[in-house]
Design a protein around this motif. Structure first.
Motif, PDB file in Angstrom:
ATOM      1  N   TYR A  45       0.833  -1.202   0.000  1.00  0.00           N
ATOM      2  CA  TYR A  45       0.000   0.000   0.000  1.00  0.00           C
ATOM      3  C   TYR A  45       0.870   1.255   0.000  1.00  0.00           C
ATOM      4  O   TYR A  45       1.800   1.380   0.813  1.00  0.00           O
ATOM      5  CB  TYR A  45      -0.899   0.001   1.234  1.00  0.00           C
ATOM      6  N   MET A  46       0.577   2.188  -0.885  1.00  0.00           N
ATOM      7  CA  MET A  46       1.275   3.482  -0.919  1.00  0.00           C
ATOM      8  C   MET A  46       0.322   4.570  -0.439  1.00  0.00           C
ATOM      9  O   MET A  46      -0.826   4.637  -0.883  1.00  0.00           O
ATOM     10  CB  MET A  46       1.781   3.817  -2.318  1.00  0.00           C
ATOM     11  N   SER A  47       0.799   5.408   0.472  1.00  0.00           N
ATOM     12  CA  SER A  47      -0.025   6.493   0.985  1.00  0.00           C
ATOM     13  C   SER A  47      -0.383   7.447  -0.149  1.00  0.00           C
ATOM     14  O   SER A  47       0.383   7.595  -1.112  1.00  0.00           O
ATOM     15  CB  SER A  47       0.724   7.256   2.080  1.00  0.00           C
ATOM     16  N   PRO A  48      -1.545   8.112  -0.055  1.00  0.00           N
ATOM     17  CA  PRO A  48      -1.934   9.067  -1.107  1.00  0.00           C
ATOM     18  C   PRO A  48      -0.905  10.177  -1.299  1.00  0.00           C
ATOM     19  O   PRO A  48      -0.807  10.746  -2.388  1.00  0.00           O
ATOM     20  CB  PRO A  48      -3.263   9.627  -0.593  1.00  0.00           C
ATOM     21  N   GLU A  49      -0.141  10.479  -0.240  1.00  0.00           N
ATOM     22  CA  GLU A  49       0.896  11.511  -0.357  1.00  0.00           C
ATOM     23  C   GLU A  49       2.048  11.040  -1.223  1.00  0.00           C
ATOM     24  O   GLU A  49       2.870  11.840  -1.674  1.00  0.00           O
ATOM     25  CB  GLU A  49       1.414  11.907   1.029  1.00  0.00           C
ATOM     26  N   GLY A  50       2.141   9.702  -1.435  1.00  0.00           N
ATOM     27  CA  GLY A  50       3.179   9.149  -2.301  1.00  0.00           C
ATOM     28  C   GLY A  50       4.543   9.057  -1.669  1.00  0.00           C
ATOM     29  O   GLY A  50       5.538   8.823  -2.368  1.00  0.00           O
ATOM     30  N   ASP A  51       4.629   9.216  -0.341  1.00  0.00           N
ATOM     31  CA  ASP A  51       5.946   9.233   0.292  1.00  0.00           C
ATOM     32  C   ASP A  51       6.144   8.116   1.313  1.00  0.00           C
ATOM     33  O   ASP A  51       7.126   8.111   2.047  1.00  0.00           O
ATOM     34  CB  ASP A  51       6.195  10.589   0.977  1.00  0.00           C
ATOM     35  N   ALA A  52       5.220   7.172   1.393  1.00  0.00           N
ATOM     36  CA  ALA A  52       5.361   6.085   2.361  1.00  0.00           C
ATOM     37  C   ALA A  52       4.658   4.846   1.827  1.00  0.00           C
ATOM     38  O   ALA A  52       3.566   4.937   1.246  1.00  0.00           O
ATOM     39  CB  ALA A  52       4.766   6.480   3.714  1.00  0.00           C
ATOM     40  N   VAL A  53       5.298   3.693   2.008  1.00  0.00           N
ATOM     41  CA  VAL A  53       4.746   2.427   1.532  1.00  0.00           C
ATOM     42  C   VAL A  53       4.662   1.466   2.709  1.00  0.00           C
ATOM     43  O   VAL A  53       5.605   1.347   3.507  1.00  0.00           O
ATOM     44  CB  VAL A  53       5.618   1.817   0.413  1.00  0.00           C
ATOM     45  N   ALA A  54       3.540   0.777   2.829  1.00  0.00           N
ATOM     46  CA  ALA A  54       3.346  -0.236   3.862  1.00  0.00           C
ATOM     47  C   ALA A  54       3.214  -1.595   3.203  1.00  0.00           C
ATOM     48  O   ALA A  54       2.669  -1.720   2.105  1.00  0.00           O
ATOM     49  CB  ALA A  54       2.100   0.073   4.684  1.00  0.00           C
TER      50      ALA A  54
ATOM     51  N   PHE B 100       1.048  -1.835   8.239  1.00  0.00           N
ATOM     52  CA  PHE B 100       2.058  -2.738   8.776  1.00  0.00           C
ATOM     53  C   PHE B 100       3.294  -2.746   7.889  1.00  0.00           C
ATOM     54  O   PHE B 100       3.194  -2.675   6.664  1.00  0.00           O
ATOM     55  CB  PHE B 100       1.523  -4.177   8.836  1.00  0.00           C
ATOM     56  N   ALA B 101       4.455  -2.863   8.538  1.00  0.00           N
ATOM     57  CA  ALA B 101       5.713  -3.065   7.822  1.00  0.00           C
ATOM     58  C   ALA B 101       6.482  -4.179   8.522  1.00  0.00           C
ATOM     59  O   ALA B 101       6.487  -4.260   9.750  1.00  0.00           O
ATOM     60  CB  ALA B 101       6.539  -1.782   7.802  1.00  0.00           C
ATOM     61  N   PHE B 102       7.139  -5.019   7.734  1.00  0.00           N
ATOM     62  CA  PHE B 102       7.891  -6.155   8.270  1.00  0.00           C
ATOM     63  C   PHE B 102       9.327  -6.081   7.777  1.00  0.00           C
ATOM     64  O   PHE B 102       9.582  -5.736   6.623  1.00  0.00           O
ATOM     65  CB  PHE B 102       7.257  -7.473   7.819  1.00  0.00           C
ATOM     66  N   GLU B 103      10.271  -6.396   8.656  1.00  0.00           N
ATOM     67  CA  GLU B 103      11.683  -6.386   8.305  1.00  0.00           C
ATOM     68  C   GLU B 103      12.351  -7.589   8.966  1.00  0.00           C
ATOM     69  O   GLU B 103      12.092  -7.881  10.138  1.00  0.00           O
ATOM     70  CB  GLU B 103      12.340  -5.079   8.768  1.00  0.00           C
TER      71      GLU B 103
ATOM     72  N   ILE C 121      13.416  -0.437  10.090  1.00  0.00           N
ATOM     73  CA  ILE C 121      12.190  -0.301  10.871  1.00  0.00           C
ATOM     74  C   ILE C 121      12.050   1.132  11.370  1.00  0.00           C
ATOM     75  O   ILE C 121      10.998   1.759  11.246  1.00  0.00           O
ATOM     76  CB  ILE C 121      12.191  -1.280  12.058  1.00  0.00           C
ATOM     77  N   PHE C 122      13.151   1.687  11.934  1.00  0.00           N
ATOM     78  CA  PHE C 122      13.072   3.033  12.495  1.00  0.00           C
ATOM     79  C   PHE C 122      12.916   4.075  11.395  1.00  0.00           C
ATOM     80  O   PHE C 122      12.161   5.043  11.537  1.00  0.00           O
ATOM     81  CB  PHE C 122      14.315   3.321  13.343  1.00  0.00           C
ATOM     82  N   ALA C 123      13.596   3.885  10.266  1.00  0.00           N
ATOM     83  CA  ALA C 123      13.440   4.816   9.149  1.00  0.00           C
ATOM     84  C   ALA C 123      12.004   4.776   8.628  1.00  0.00           C
ATOM     85  O   ALA C 123      11.402   5.805   8.332  1.00  0.00           O
ATOM     86  CB  ALA C 123      14.431   4.471   8.040  1.00  0.00           C
ATOM     87  N   GLY C 124      11.439   3.574   8.524  1.00  0.00           N
ATOM     88  CA  GLY C 124      10.070   3.447   8.062  1.00  0.00           C
ATOM     89  C   GLY C 124       9.072   4.067   9.023  1.00  0.00           C
ATOM     90  O   GLY C 124       8.085   4.678   8.619  1.00  0.00           O
ATOM     91  N   ALA C 125       9.344   3.907  10.327  1.00  0.00           N
ATOM     92  CA  ALA C 125       8.452   4.482  11.336  1.00  0.00           C
ATOM     93  C   ALA C 125       8.402   5.994  11.211  1.00  0.00           C
ATOM     94  O   ALA C 125       7.326   6.601  11.237  1.00  0.00           O
ATOM     95  CB  ALA C 125       8.917   4.072  12.732  1.00  0.00           C
ATOM     96  N   LEU C 126       9.549   6.610  11.062  1.00  0.00           N
ATOM     97  CA  LEU C 126       9.592   8.058  10.926  1.00  0.00           C
ATOM     98  C   LEU C 126       8.855   8.508   9.662  1.00  0.00           C
ATOM     99  O   LEU C 126       8.242   9.569   9.628  1.00  0.00           O
ATOM    100  CB  LEU C 126      11.046   8.542  10.896  1.00  0.00           C
TER     101      LEU C 126
END
Length: 285
Positions: free
Chosen positions: A14-23, A39-42, A49-54
């Motif tokens: 899933y990509m956020s409508p803002e286009g700057d984050a993918v789950a 959700f994100a899995f690593e 994980i921390f970069a994705g969280a931010l």
């Protein structure tokens, strides 16, 4: 998949409508709406994980989803001390992942309860039934949803953060106490109440007359409206928490409902500026 079993609309990559984050996975209540859970899995690199969280933190005014959940499968994980995460970020490592199914059920039940103000939620229903009902309540959002106008009497104590609203007029240089005057100066505030942390409230001083002040976020094109009417010395005040549903999405409605729940439960609200407290409010009634 657990989300589909509970009745959520699920989507992978899933990509956020803002286009700057993918789950990796998203759970929503209806197709085409912003998701409730992402959700994100690593498996190997904890820094991902921390970069994705931010990337997914966003703000309470513009949430990418209501809850962002990160799972690290490569062993125990320790978050850096200089990366504090808000309450809508949940991080699980290989030792804590066993708690995730139970936590998701509790979060799902809380979600349904928060949204029940828009359509009612019968008691005694199963979790799957509550998701089904919430899906029905939120279908076509925000069509048919009423706005909220709540006002709370309070006692206010003003802090040093109030100085951020003082006049920047050159004629006031050298004044022992810079005056408070209406201006276009916008200050980002965090609204803290109980377990709720509502960040990204951009507020300004719109009235200052005879020692009485009115702060408001109404100049912003967001569904959230926060207004504080208070004397410059503090004391009796009025806090307005309004929500324009017609400008909102489902995660925003959840953020607002969670804030109301915390305010009405804790009876204490703190407005925090970038460096100092602007005000502390004790809610009456």
């Amino acid at each position: 998949m657990k989300g589909r079993g509970l009745g959520f609309y699920t989507e992978t990559s899933y990509m956020s409508p803002e286009g700057d984050a993918v789950a990796d996975v998203a759970w929503g209540l209806n197709a085409g709406q912003k998701p409730v859970f992402t959700f994100a899995f690593e498996e190997t690199d904890p820094t991902m994980i921390f970069a994705g969280a931010l990337q997914w933190v966003g703000s309470s005014t513009e949430p990418r989803s209501w809850m962002h959940i990160y799972v690290f499968l490569g062993g125990p994980l320790e978050a850096p001390a200089d990366l504090p995460f808000p309450s809508n970020i949940k991080i699980y490592d290989s030792q804590g992942i066993a708690d995730l199914p139970h936590d998701l059920e509790e979060l799902t039940a809380h979600m349904a309860q928060l949204l029940s103000r828009y359509g009612g939620l019968s008691t005694g229903v199963t979790l799957e039934e509550s998701v089904k009902l919430t899906t029905y309540i939120t279908e076509g959002w925000p069509r048919g949803k009423s706005n909220t106008r709540l006002s709370y009497r309070a006692s206010a104590r003003l802090g040093l953060g109030l100085l951020l609203f003082t006049s920047e007029n050159e004629d006031d240089e050298g004044a022992v106490k810079p005056p408070l005057r209406p201006s276009r100066n916008v200050v980002p505030l965090e609204v803290v109440s109980g377990g709720a942390n509502f960040g990204g409230a951009l507020i300004r001083l719109i009235e200052a007359e005879d020692g009485h002040l009115l702060f408001s976020t109404e100049h912003r094109n967001y569904p959230f409206i926060l207004r504080l009417k208070v004397a410059e010395r503090g004391g009796p005040s009025m806090l307005d928490l309004w929500f324009d549903a017609d400008k909102s999405n489902v995660p925003q409605a959840l953020e607002f409902s969670a804030l109301l729940e915390a305010v009405e439960s804790s009876k204490l609200v703190r407005l925090l500026g970038p460096s100092d407290e602007v005000a502390e409010l004790i809610i009456h009634g």
